[in-house]
Design a protein around this motif. Structure first.
Motif, mmCIF file in Angstrom:
data_model
loop_
_atom_site.group_PDB
_atom_site.id
_atom_site.type_symbol
_atom_site.label_atom_id
_atom_site.label_comp_id
_atom_site.label_asym_id
_atom_site.label_seq_id
_atom_site.Cartn_x
_atom_site.Cartn_y
_atom_site.Cartn_z
ATOM 1 N N HIS A 326 0.811 -1.212 0.000
ATOM 2 C CA HIS A 326 0.000 0.000 0.000
ATOM 3 C C HIS A 326 0.848 1.267 0.000
ATOM 4 O O HIS A 326 0.299 2.366 0.079
ATOM 5 C CB HIS A 326 -0.929 0.013 1.221
ATOM 6 N N CYS A 327 2.153 1.142 -0.104
ATOM 7 C CA CYS A 327 3.040 2.294 -0.032
ATOM 8 C C CYS A 327 3.257 2.902 -1.422
ATOM 9 O O CYS A 327 3.746 2.209 -2.326
ATOM 10 C CB CYS A 327 4.389 1.898 0.560
ATOM 11 N N PRO A 328 2.926 4.187 -1.631
ATOM 12 C CA PRO A 328 3.108 4.795 -2.948
ATOM 13 C C PRO A 328 4.566 4.899 -3.368
ATOM 14 O O PRO A 328 4.866 4.923 -4.569
ATOM 15 C CB PRO A 328 2.473 6.184 -2.793
ATOM 16 N N VAL A 329 5.484 4.955 -2.404
ATOM 17 C CA VAL A 329 6.913 5.031 -2.747
ATOM 18 C C VAL A 329 7.421 3.655 -3.178
ATOM 19 O O VAL A 329 8.026 3.504 -4.244
ATOM 20 C CB VAL A 329 7.727 5.571 -1.560
ATOM 21 N N TYR A 330 7.161 2.633 -2.347
ATOM 22 C CA TYR A 330 7.615 1.284 -2.692
ATOM 23 C C TYR A 330 7.035 0.833 -4.033
ATOM 24 O O TYR A 330 7.712 0.221 -4.851
ATOM 25 C CB TYR A 330 7.209 0.295 -1.597
ATOM 26 N N THR A 331 5.761 1.138 -4.276
ATOM 27 C CA THR A 331 5.094 0.704 -5.499
ATOM 28 C C THR A 331 5.778 1.267 -6.736
ATOM 29 O O THR A 331 5.761 0.631 -7.793
ATOM 30 C CB THR A 331 3.615 1.146 -5.475
ATOM 31 N N ARG A 332 6.417 2.419 -6.613
ATOM 32 C CA ARG A 332 7.033 3.060 -7.765
ATOM 33 C C ARG A 332 8.514 2.742 -7.943
ATOM 34 O O ARG A 332 9.028 2.807 -9.060
ATOM 35 C CB ARG A 332 6.819 4.573 -7.688
ATOM 36 N N ILE A 333 9.202 2.397 -6.857
ATOM 37 C CA ILE A 333 10.637 2.142 -7.007
ATOM 38 C C ILE A 333 11.020 0.693 -6.743
ATOM 39 O O ILE A 333 12.125 0.273 -7.079
ATOM 40 C CB ILE A 333 11.466 3.062 -6.090
ATOM 41 N N GLY A 334 10.125 -0.092 -6.127
ATOM 42 C CA GLY A 334 10.438 -1.488 -5.863
ATOM 43 C C GLY A 334 11.387 -1.662 -4.691
ATOM 44 O O GLY A 334 11.865 -0.700 -4.084
ATOM 45 N N GLY A 335 11.677 -2.912 -4.375
ATOM 46 C CA GLY A 335 12.457 -3.211 -3.183
ATOM 47 C C GLY A 335 13.945 -3.040 -3.319
ATOM 48 O O GLY A 335 14.633 -2.698 -2.352
ATOM 49 N N HIS A 336 14.493 -3.253 -4.517
ATOM 50 C CA HIS A 336 15.943 -3.205 -4.675
ATOM 51 C C HIS A 336 16.511 -1.805 -4.499
ATOM 52 O O HIS A 336 17.688 -1.652 -4.152
ATOM 53 C CB HIS A 336 16.337 -3.754 -6.055
ATOM 54 N N ALA A 337 15.702 -0.790 -4.737
ATOM 55 C CA ALA A 337 16.203 0.582 -4.603
ATOM 56 C C ALA A 337 16.646 0.879 -3.177
ATOM 57 O O ALA A 337 17.547 1.694 -2.955
ATOM 58 C CB ALA A 337 15.132 1.577 -5.037
ATOM 59 N N TYR A 338 16.031 0.220 -2.201
ATOM 60 C CA TYR A 338 16.369 0.489 -0.804
ATOM 61 C C TYR A 338 17.751 -0.043 -0.438
ATOM 62 O O TYR A 338 18.400 0.484 0.464
ATOM 63 C CB TYR A 338 15.311 -0.125 0.122
ATOM 64 N N GLY A 339 18.184 -1.112 -1.098
ATOM 65 C CA GLY A 339 19.499 -1.659 -0.821
ATOM 66 C C GLY A 339 19.603 -2.381 0.502
ATOM 67 O O GLY A 339 20.703 -2.580 1.026
ATOM 68 N N THR A 340 18.461 -2.781 1.097
ATOM 69 C CA THR A 340 18.455 -3.422 2.410
ATOM 70 C C THR A 340 17.655 -4.722 2.370
ATOM 71 O O THR A 340 16.858 -4.940 1.462
ATOM 72 C CB THR A 340 17.828 -2.495 3.471
ATOM 73 N N THR A 341 17.844 -5.549 3.364
ATOM 74 C CA THR A 341 17.116 -6.820 3.440
ATOM 75 C C THR A 341 15.618 -6.577 3.509
ATOM 76 O O THR A 341 14.834 -7.242 2.826
ATOM 77 C CB THR A 341 17.563 -7.617 4.682
ATOM 78 N N TYR A 342 15.214 -5.640 4.354
ATOM 79 C CA TYR A 342 13.798 -5.325 4.521
ATOM 80 C C TYR A 342 13.516 -3.985 3.850
ATOM 81 O O TYR A 342 13.931 -2.939 4.354
ATOM 82 C CB TYR A 342 13.424 -5.263 6.009
ATOM 83 N N PRO A 343 12.819 -3.973 2.724
ATOM 84 C CA PRO A 343 12.503 -2.711 2.042
ATOM 85 C C PRO A 343 11.171 -2.148 2.500
ATOM 86 O O PRO A 343 10.523 -2.675 3.411
ATOM 87 C CB PRO A 343 12.442 -3.147 0.569
ATOM 88 N N GLY A 344 10.728 -1.086 1.853
ATOM 89 C CA GLY A 344 9.413 -0.523 2.124
ATOM 90 C C GLY A 344 9.304 0.120 3.495
ATOM 91 O O GLY A 344 10.304 0.340 4.184
ATOM 92 N N PRO A 345 8.087 0.419 3.932
ATOM 93 C CA PRO A 345 7.879 1.122 5.205
ATOM 94 C C PRO A 345 8.501 0.417 6.406
ATOM 95 O O PRO A 345 9.125 1.060 7.250
ATOM 96 C CB PRO A 345 6.356 1.188 5.317
ATOM 97 N N ILE A 346 8.330 -0.913 6.519
ATOM 98 C CA ILE A 346 8.903 -1.594 7.676
ATOM 99 C C ILE A 346 10.423 -1.534 7.646
ATOM 100 O O ILE A 346 11.080 -1.412 8.677
ATOM 101 C CB ILE A 346 8.405 -3.069 7.754
ATOM 102 N N GLY A 347 11.001 -1.574 6.445
ATOM 103 C CA GLY A 347 12.451 -1.473 6.327
ATOM 104 C C GLY A 347 12.970 -0.108 6.727
ATOM 105 O O GLY A 347 14.071 0.023 7.279
ATOM 106 N N LYS A 348 12.160 0.931 6.480
ATOM 107 C CA LYS A 348 12.587 2.290 6.805
ATOM 108 C C LYS A 348 12.709 2.513 8.306
ATOM 109 O O LYS A 348 13.455 3.400 8.744
ATOM 110 C CB LYS A 348 11.595 3.306 6.232
ATOM 111 N N ILE A 349 11.968 1.753 9.105
ATOM 112 C CA ILE A 349 12.066 1.921 10.560
ATOM 113 C C ILE A 349 12.894 0.819 11.211
ATOM 114 O O ILE A 349 13.397 1.001 12.324
ATOM 115 C CB ILE A 349 10.671 1.988 11.226
ATOM 116 N N LEU A 350 13.073 -0.308 10.525
ATOM 117 C CA LEU A 350 13.843 -1.408 11.108
ATOM 118 C C LEU A 350 15.330 -1.321 10.775
ATOM 119 O O LEU A 350 16.186 -1.502 11.649
ATOM 120 C CB LEU A 350 13.282 -2.749 10.623
#
Length: 491
Positions: A326-350
């Motif tokens: 449900h994240c508008p950012v994750y939906t547009r860039i996907g998980g690999h852009a974060y460069g971390t094991t846990y992407p998206g909103p939960i990854g941003k705080i974990l």
């Protein structure tokens, strides 16, 4: 963009260029948009007829109660598992966890490992470590299998290969395994299962994750759809389960309550095809199952999170992936852009807890703070509130609690600081504020179509034809009698 995560510290520092690459890839954006729309629709249907808010409250209470008693429940879990014949190991960090798995494999003279889906093993970078030790590690989950063939990392915690479409998967399997190019998903799935079946039968060790570890009964619960988890935990002579210390719950009733939320939130199913409950190794009068079962409990920074009264909410996560869907950012860039094991909103705080805030300072700002992640979280993690806190700490320089890594503040640039001072100066002067907003609406026709980097991937916001004060006065003005002259609106 899809490089293996051998150094998450350096990978996450490249967030902005990786995000730009993803936004410039129309096929990737199309793949994610299509997948996310389907998942959101399935979730809505799965909860139809249920009191969703009551379920979310129940899930939050179960996780809060489990975390409140975490030290005691972990001790009880170890006692129950040991009584059942399962060997328990404790790992302070990822390196120690990898060494424990290696030592078990070496003791059994294992040369090959078959793995079920496990995000903690991704966090440990276990595959890479075992390969360096001369032990073959093959993923058995179809999505993980595809990602491993492509030499990539998972882009979603539930659907690792969600960034690829059928054509891309078909071409990959043709190149790596010799299957025919095909658009038939059933054919591709059957081909992968056939290739994996021999690996299951010949593997020396099976490795899996754990969705819930039940302290009272010493039961390891594993949720899956493909049957690969069941084969991974029963066919090889030795089973090693790896999990974070926060996955423990007190009773089987607690696990059932969370299961109802997990499956509906993750894949839109009332129940997955398989729900495995592992409580002991094979007994003398049993014909199948592993002869030895091990559980590796991984800390890796979780104890540091546990000590913070606010950040402890991060440990409630049941890894459903709903916040990503449900994240508008994750939906547009996907998980690999974060460069971390846990992407998206939960990854941003974990991930700031696990890697340090200095290396992950861009992640909390990669959010519109729309609040969708908090609204759909099945265990009510206040993700937006925690993002705001991490942003504040990044700017103010407050240290982020962790046992061995501390974040360092990132000061505002001069232009940003001046902009916010100007904003404050204008908003505490009502007369100037009204004059400024009125002037802006009057000159809105001069507004440029582009606004630098902001409009590179966004539609430029347009100034309203009337200010808020004008609209309020217009709405509250008494109705004019028919035929009477209309008075103009003062600015």
């Amino acid at each position: 963009m899809n490089q293996p995560a051998t150094d998450q510290h350096s990978a996450v520092r490249q967030f902005h260029p990786r995000a730009r690459d993803a936004l410039a890839n129309p096929q990737l954006r199309k793949n994610f948009r299509s997948a996310m729309d389907g998942l959101m629709d399935k979730r809505r249907k799965a909860f139809s007829g249920w009191d969703l808010e009551a379920l979310r409250t129940l899930g939050a209470q179960i996780r809060q109660r489990s975390l409140a008693r975490l030290p005691d429940l972990l001790e009880q879990l170890e006692e129950s598992l040991t009584a059942n014949g399962i060997q328990v190991h404790w790992a302070e960090d990822s390196d120690q966890a990898c060494r424990i798995v290696r030592d078990i494999c070496v003791a059994r003279k294992a040369k090959s490992v078959i793995k079920g889906k496990s995000m903690v093993s991704e966090e440990m970078e276990l595959n890479h470590y075992l390969e360096e030790q001369g032990i073959e590690a093959l993923e058995s989950d179809l999505g993980e299998y595809i990602v491993q063939m492509a030499e990539e990392t998972p882009s979603h915690i539930i659907m690792p290969a969600i960034h690829k479409n059928t054509d891309e998967i078909s071409e990959l399997m043709h190149e790596k395994t010799g299957t025919e190019r095909s658009h038939d998903v059933n054919y591709l799935t059957a081909s992968a299962r056939l290739q994996l079946r021999e690996k299951f039968m010949n593997a020396d060790v099976g490795i899996s994750g754990v969705n819930f570890a039940v302290a009272q009964t010493g039961t390891l619960c594993l949720v899956e759809n493909e049957g690969n988890g069941r084969m991974t935990t029963t066919v090889p002579p030795c089973h090693i389960a790896v999990t974070g210390i926060e996955k423990v719950v007190e009773t089987l009733d607690d696990a059932c309550g969370l299961l109802a939320l997990l499956t509906r939130s993750a894949t839109g199913q009332h129940l997955t095809t398989y729900f495995n409950m592992i409580s002991r190794p094979r007994q003398d009068d049993e014909k199948d199952g592993p002869e030895a079962v091990h559980l590796v409990l991984v800390d890796n920074g979780r104890s540091g999170i546990y000590q913070d009264d606010e950040l402890i909410d991060t440990l409630r996560c049941i890894r459903c992936g709903a916040c990503m869907n449900h994240c508008p950012v994750y939906t547009r860039i996907g998980g690999h852009a974060y460069g971390t094991t846990y992407p998206g909103p939960i990854g941003k705080i974990l991930m700031p807890h696990l890697l340090g805030l200095e290396d992950t300072r861009d992640l909390p700002t990669a959010s519109s703070l729309c609040g969708a992640c908090g609204e759909v979280c099945p265990v009510r993690i206040p993700i937006p509130d925690l993002l705001v806190r991490l942003r504040r700490e990044s700017v103010d320089g407050d240290a982020l609690h962790r046992s061995d890594v501390r974040g360092h503040g990132v000061k505002r640039g001069r232009l940003e600081a001046m902009t916010w001072k100007g904003w404050r100066w204008l908003h505490v002067r009502p007369g100037l504020y009204r004059t400024g907003t009125s002037l802006a609406t009057s000159l809105r026709g001069l507004q440029p179509a582009k606004a630098g980097a902001w409009t590179r991937y966004r539609t430029a916001p347009k100034l309203a034809p009337k200010t808020l004060h004008q609209l309020v006065r217009q709405r509250s003005a008494p109705a004019q009698p028919a035929g009477s002259p209309t008075r103009g609106t003062s600015t």
